[in-house]
Design a protein around this motif. Structure first.
Motif, PDB file in Angstrom:
ATOM      1  N   UNK A 183      40.958 -19.393   3.406  1.00  0.00           N
ATOM      2  CA  UNK A 183      39.665 -18.842   3.015  1.00  0.00           C
ATOM      3  C   UNK A 183      38.561 -19.870   3.103  1.00  0.00           C
ATOM      4  N   UNK A 184      38.871 -21.105   2.689  1.00  0.00           N
ATOM      5  CA  UNK A 184      37.873 -22.168   2.777  1.00  0.00           C
ATOM      6  C   UNK A 184      37.502 -22.510   4.197  1.00  0.00           C
ATOM      7  N   UNK A 185      38.505 -22.553   5.103  1.00  0.00           N
ATOM      8  CA  UNK A 185      38.224 -22.859   6.506  1.00  0.00           C
ATOM      9  C   UNK A 185      37.397 -21.758   7.156  1.00  0.00           C
ATOM     10  N   UNK A 186      37.709 -20.496   6.833  1.00  0.00           N
ATOM     11  CA  UNK A 186      36.942 -19.376   7.394  1.00  0.00           C
ATOM     12  C   UNK A 186      35.509 -19.378   6.884  1.00  0.00           C
ATOM     13  N   UNK A 187      35.333 -19.632   5.587  1.00  0.00           N
ATOM     14  CA  UNK A 187      33.993 -19.668   5.017  1.00  0.00           C
ATOM     15  C   UNK A 187      33.172 -20.805   5.620  1.00  0.00           C
ATOM     16  N   UNK A 188      33.826 -21.929   5.893  1.00  0.00           N
ATOM     17  CA  UNK A 188      33.148 -23.048   6.534  1.00  0.00           C
ATOM     18  C   UNK A 188      32.690 -22.667   7.937  1.00  0.00           C
ATOM     19  N   UNK A 189      33.547 -21.970   8.682  1.00  0.00           N
ATOM     20  CA  UNK A 189      33.172 -21.517  10.024  1.00  0.00           C
ATOM     21  C   UNK A 189      31.988 -20.557   9.953  1.00  0.00           C
ATOM     22  N   UNK A 190      32.005 -19.657   8.986  1.00  0.00           N
ATOM     23  CA  UNK A 190      30.903 -18.710   8.801  1.00  0.00           C
ATOM     24  C   UNK A 190      29.612 -19.441   8.432  1.00  0.00           C
ATOM     25  N   UNK A 191      29.702 -20.353   7.458  1.00  0.00           N
ATOM     26  CA  UNK A 191      28.506 -21.075   7.018  1.00  0.00           C
ATOM     27  C   UNK A 191      27.919 -21.908   8.143  1.00  0.00           C
ATOM     28  N   UNK A 192      28.782 -22.486   8.955  1.00  0.00           N
ATOM     29  CA  UNK A 192      28.303 -23.258  10.098  1.00  0.00           C
ATOM     30  C   UNK A 192      27.592 -22.363  11.106  1.00  0.00           C
ATOM     31  N   UNK A 193      28.177 -21.211  11.384  1.00  0.00           N
ATOM     32  CA  UNK A 193      27.563 -20.270  12.322  1.00  0.00           C
ATOM     33  C   UNK A 193      26.213 -19.781  11.813  1.00  0.00           C
ATOM     34  N   UNK A 194      26.083 -19.624  10.503  1.00  0.00           N
ATOM     35  CA  UNK A 194      24.825 -19.157   9.901  1.00  0.00           C
ATOM     36  C   UNK A 194      23.779 -20.259   9.771  1.00  0.00           C
ATOM     37  N   UNK A 195      24.152 -21.485  10.051  1.00  0.00           N
ATOM     38  CA  UNK A 195      23.201 -22.589   9.959  1.00  0.00           C
ATOM     39  C   UNK A 195      22.992 -23.110   8.555  1.00  0.00           C
ATOM     40  N   UNK A 196      23.970 -22.861   7.657  1.00  0.00           N
ATOM     41  CA  UNK A 196      23.834 -23.311   6.273  1.00  0.00           C
ATOM     42  C   UNK A 196      24.168 -24.793   6.103  1.00  0.00           C
ATOM     43  N   UNK A 197      24.815 -25.397   7.091  1.00  0.00           N
ATOM     44  CA  UNK A 197      25.337 -26.752   6.942  1.00  0.00           C
ATOM     45  C   UNK A 197      24.672 -27.670   7.961  1.00  0.00           C
ATOM     46  N   UNK A 198      24.195 -28.799   7.498  1.00  0.00           N
ATOM     47  CA  UNK A 198      23.643 -29.819   8.392  1.00  0.00           C
ATOM     48  C   UNK A 198      23.791 -31.163   7.696  1.00  0.00           C
ATOM     49  N   UNK A 199      24.977 -31.757   7.830  1.00  0.00           N
ATOM     50  CA  UNK A 199      25.296 -32.964   7.071  1.00  0.00           C
ATOM     51  C   UNK A 199      25.368 -34.222   7.912  1.00  0.00           C
ATOM     52  N   UNK A 200      25.208 -34.092   9.231  1.00  0.00           N
ATOM     53  CA  UNK A 200      25.380 -35.260  10.072  1.00  0.00           C
ATOM     54  C   UNK A 200      26.832 -35.581  10.365  1.00  0.00           C
ATOM     55  N   UNK A 201      27.733 -34.676  10.025  1.00  0.00           N
ATOM     56  CA  UNK A 201      29.149 -34.840  10.343  1.00  0.00           C
ATOM     57  C   UNK A 201      29.306 -34.986  11.849  1.00  0.00           C
ATOM     58  N   UNK A 202      30.081 -35.978  12.311  1.00  0.00           N
ATOM     59  CA  UNK A 202      30.090 -36.299  13.736  1.00  0.00           C
ATOM     60  C   UNK A 202      30.864 -35.290  14.579  1.00  0.00           C
ATOM     61  N   UNK A 203      31.735 -34.519  13.964  1.00  0.00           N
ATOM     62  CA  UNK A 203      32.422 -33.440  14.677  1.00  0.00           C
ATOM     63  C   UNK A 203      31.637 -32.147  14.487  1.00  0.00           C
ATOM     64  N   UNK A 204      32.120 -31.054  15.080  1.00  0.00           N
ATOM     65  CA  UNK A 204      31.522 -29.759  14.798  1.00  0.00           C
ATOM     66  C   UNK A 204      31.594 -29.487  13.295  1.00  0.00           C
ATOM     67  N   UNK A 205      30.514 -28.957  12.754  1.00  0.00           N
ATOM     68  CA  UNK A 205      30.397 -28.803  11.296  1.00  0.00           C
ATOM     69  C   UNK A 205      31.508 -27.938  10.707  1.00  0.00           C
ATOM     70  N   UNK A 206      32.016 -26.995  11.474  1.00  0.00           N
ATOM     71  CA  UNK A 206      33.051 -26.097  10.958  1.00  0.00           C
ATOM     72  C   UNK A 206      34.415 -26.766  10.849  1.00  0.00           C
ATOM     73  N   UNK A 207      34.471 -28.069  11.122  1.00  0.00           N
ATOM     74  CA  UNK A 207      35.705 -28.825  10.925  1.00  0.00           C
ATOM     75  C   UNK A 207      35.643 -29.722   9.694  1.00  0.00           C
ATOM     76  N   UNK A 208      34.556 -29.700   8.975  1.00  0.00           N
ATOM     77  CA  UNK A 208      34.392 -30.604   7.829  1.00  0.00           C
ATOM     78  C   UNK A 208      35.055 -29.998   6.585  1.00  0.00           C
TER      79      UNK A 208
END
Length: 349
Positions: A78-103
């Motif tokens: 559930x956490x991984x899916x929600x992260x993928x959704x939040x990334x797709x919606x543009x809710x996350x911008x942390x400077x993580x060096x990989x794709x945000x949906x892997x953080x």
């Protein structure tokens, strides 16, 4: 469980809450909590079997750590899916060096739509694991739930399922060039190839780790008759990874098959195993050799599957869970063929 449990309102609601909780605190933090509960549950069960401590009315390992509360198929998925959704919606911008949906180390807080996605995928993982266990599919149902849930969230949210063709699966050189030679990054500033753990993907390193942790997992199982205690220790270490400690290895896909394979040599039901029975049935040297072999296998399949399912994709599909699907299938098939005395906890038809 029975297939009727798939539509039981109470368990569906609990699975929804478990998935939403995993989204809120983060996929990997929820998994670390599961590891802690595995240790608590296994140590108590060990005491109950060996020194006559009264058993608890609830199976902490099965019902809490691997159930709808913290089970990886529910909370991590559930956490991984929600992260993928939040990334797709543009809710996350942390400077993580990989794709945000892997953080997966980050929590997602309490945004309602994100929690709903986590909850719905908690139900998906619960459905997959319950169906597999009920039908006796000879794989770890929890790991299967994690993998299938990740494939589903990629499809639902419009991500690539694999990310690259077979000719590129095992090529890590674009990442190495980007990090050592300054080659341009791809896809919006992200790496074009992203090894699951940048310090744990070289074959010699991976296989050496598999040997070491396989031996340790086998020894812990030999001493305790628990197939899950070494797994719990491997998972609890991930609290350090969440805390940002450098170069923490991920090893639960190594310790779990190593521990399980050792106990599969003993012709005693898993619920009746004790350290004395294990010691009487299996020489220590044999246990360590089998554990080393299955530890190396777990590490090998983890690396193979991270290159196929993770490195070229945009969301987190857990390589250890995928590896455990393969190694648990191997243990199940060996038990069904009679080469192992039992399948321990792995379901069989």
């Amino acid at each position: 469980m029975a297939l009727t449990d798939l539509v039981g309102l109470e368990l569906l609601l609990a699975a929804f809450a478990g998935g939403a909780f995993g989204a809120s605190v983060g996929a990997l933090p929820s998994f670390s909590l599961a590891g802690l509960m595995v240790i608590v549950g296994e140590l108590y069960e060990l005491g109950a079997r060996t020194v006559g401590v009264e058993a608890l009315p609830v199976d902490i390992t099965g019902s809490i750590a691997f159930g709808v509360v913290l089970g990886p198929h529910v909370a991590f998925g559930g956490g991984a899916a929600a992260l993928a959704y939040a990334s797709k919606r543009g809710y996350i911008d942390t400077g993580f060096e990989y794709h945000q949906a892997k953080e997966v180390t980050r929590g997602l807080g309490n945004r309602p739509d994100v929690l709903v996605v986590g909850g719905l995928f908690g139900i998906v993982g619960y459905w997959v694991a319950t169906t597999a266990a009920t039908l006796g599919v000879p794989v770890d149902p929890v790991a299967l739930g994690v993998v299938v849930s990740a494939l589903v969230h990629r499809a639902v949210f419009g991500y690539s399922i694999i990310g690259a063709g077979p000719d590129r699966w095992f090529d890590m050189t674009p990442y190495e060039r980007a990090t050592t030679e300054g080659d341009a990054l791809a896809d919006g500033g992200r790496f074009s190839v992203e090894p699951w753990l940048p310090y744990q993907y070289r074959w010699s390193h991976v296989l050496t780790l598999g040997f070491v942790v396989g031996v340790l997992g086998a020894y812990v199982a030999y001493l305790t008759a628990s197939p899950f205690l070494a797994f719990g220790l491997s998972v609890v270490v991930l609290f350090l990874l969440n805390a940002g400690v450098a170069n923490i290895p991920v090893t639960h896909h190594i310790s779990l098959p190593a521990s399980t394979a050792v106990l599969a040599l003993v012709d005693v039901p898993a619920t009746e195993l004790t350290p004395s029975l294990v010691a009487g049935a299996v020489p220590l040297w044999q246990a360590l050799v089998v554990g080393a072999g299955f530890g190396i296998a777990g590490a090998f399949f983890g690396e193979v599957l991270q290159r196929i399912l993770y490195a070229h994709a945009e969301t987190h599909l857990d390589p250890p869970a995928a590896s455990i699907v393969v190694t648990s299938l191997l243990i199940g098939l060996l038990a069904m063929s009679g080469l192992f005395a039992s399948s321990v906890w792995v379901p069989t038809p």
